[in-house]
Design a protein around this motif. Sequence first.
Motif, PDB file in Angstrom:
ATOM      1  N   TYR A 167       0.849  -1.341   0.090  1.00  0.00           N
ATOM      2  CA  TYR A 167       0.024   0.104  -0.049  1.00  0.00           C
ATOM      3  C   TYR A 167       0.930   1.280   0.016  1.00  0.00           C
ATOM      4  O   TYR A 167       0.495   2.072  -0.835  1.00  0.00           O
ATOM      5  N   ILE A 207       0.982   4.126  -2.829  1.00  0.00           N
ATOM      6  CA  ILE A 207       0.828   5.694  -2.218  1.00  0.00           C
ATOM      7  C   ILE A 207       2.247   6.520  -2.770  1.00  0.00           C
ATOM      8  O   ILE A 207       1.770   7.676  -3.076  1.00  0.00           O
ATOM      9  N   PHE A 219       2.149   9.474  -5.556  1.00  0.00           N
ATOM     10  CA  PHE A 219       2.246  10.928  -5.086  1.00  0.00           C
ATOM     11  C   PHE A 219       3.474  11.721  -5.731  1.00  0.00           C
ATOM     12  O   PHE A 219       3.184  12.838  -6.079  1.00  0.00           O
ATOM     13  N   GLN A 245      -6.770  12.533  -6.544  1.00  0.00           N
ATOM     14  CA  GLN A 245      -6.362  13.105  -5.195  1.00  0.00           C
ATOM     15  C   GLN A 245      -5.278  12.070  -4.621  1.00  0.00           C
ATOM     16  O   GLN A 245      -5.225  11.081  -4.930  1.00  0.00           O
ATOM     17  N   LYS A 246      -4.064  12.728  -4.127  1.00  0.00           N
ATOM     18  CA  LYS A 246      -3.111  12.253  -3.794  1.00  0.00           C
ATOM     19  C   LYS A 246      -2.986  11.998  -2.180  1.00  0.00           C
ATOM     20  O   LYS A 246      -3.514  12.864  -1.584  1.00  0.00           O
ATOM     21  N   TYR A 247      -2.621  10.738  -2.037  1.00  0.00           N
ATOM     22  CA  TYR A 247      -2.637  10.286  -0.291  1.00  0.00           C
ATOM     23  C   TYR A 247      -1.159  10.532  -0.003  1.00  0.00           C
ATOM     24  O   TYR A 247      -0.122  10.583  -0.766  1.00  0.00           O
ATOM     25  N   GLU A 248      -0.942  10.555   1.481  1.00  0.00           N
ATOM     26  CA  GLU A 248       0.447  10.530   2.026  1.00  0.00           C
ATOM     27  C   GLU A 248       0.327   9.376   2.806  1.00  0.00           C
ATOM     28  O   GLU A 248      -0.841   8.997   3.195  1.00  0.00           O
ATOM     29  N   GLY A 275       0.481   7.480   6.331  1.00  0.00           N
ATOM     30  CA  GLY A 275      -0.146   7.972   7.588  1.00  0.00           C
ATOM     31  C   GLY A 275       0.209   7.174   8.724  1.00  0.00           C
ATOM     32  O   GLY A 275       1.117   6.387   8.453  1.00  0.00           O
TER      33      GLY A 275
END
Length: 159
Positions: free
Chosen positions: A69, A73, A77, A85-88, A90
């Motif tokens: 995952y 991501i 990114f 939409q870009k995720y970081e 977490g």
Amino acid sequence: LSLTGYIQACRGLMISAVCLGFFGAVFGLVGMKCTKVGGSDQTKAKIACLAGLIFILSGLCSMTSCSLYANRITSEFFDPSFVAQKYELGAALFIGWAGASLCIIGGIIFCFSIAENSNSARRGYAYNGATSVMSSRTKVHHSVPDKTPPKHFDKNAYV
């Protein structure tokens, strides 16, 4: 089922990690020496080693899921052509990596429990009583022993 393939793969790996962790915990409880279930000490050691292998496999499944995952991501990114939409990364991923690492370390410790030689008898330790040691403050440095207590001890020295 409408999710993308890598999310379904991560979900499947995490579900299998949880199931393997449950069975590893059950085998770990049976393999402990403090329980009466499981037979002799050699059998319990083998069950504990099996629990360790299951924990290692559970940790690897969880580590693979978190890493897969996180790889997706980070690749999305840093991709300039990706417009959604870009995720970081977490806290859940870091907690997943830490939990997987602890699961692998715990499995390794369980696997080393089979290395104990159960054929040797346990040594018992007998209590021989306290030994009295004369300290340097209680020694009398006279050549002729006298019966009076040393002068540097008074009734407040023991309080």
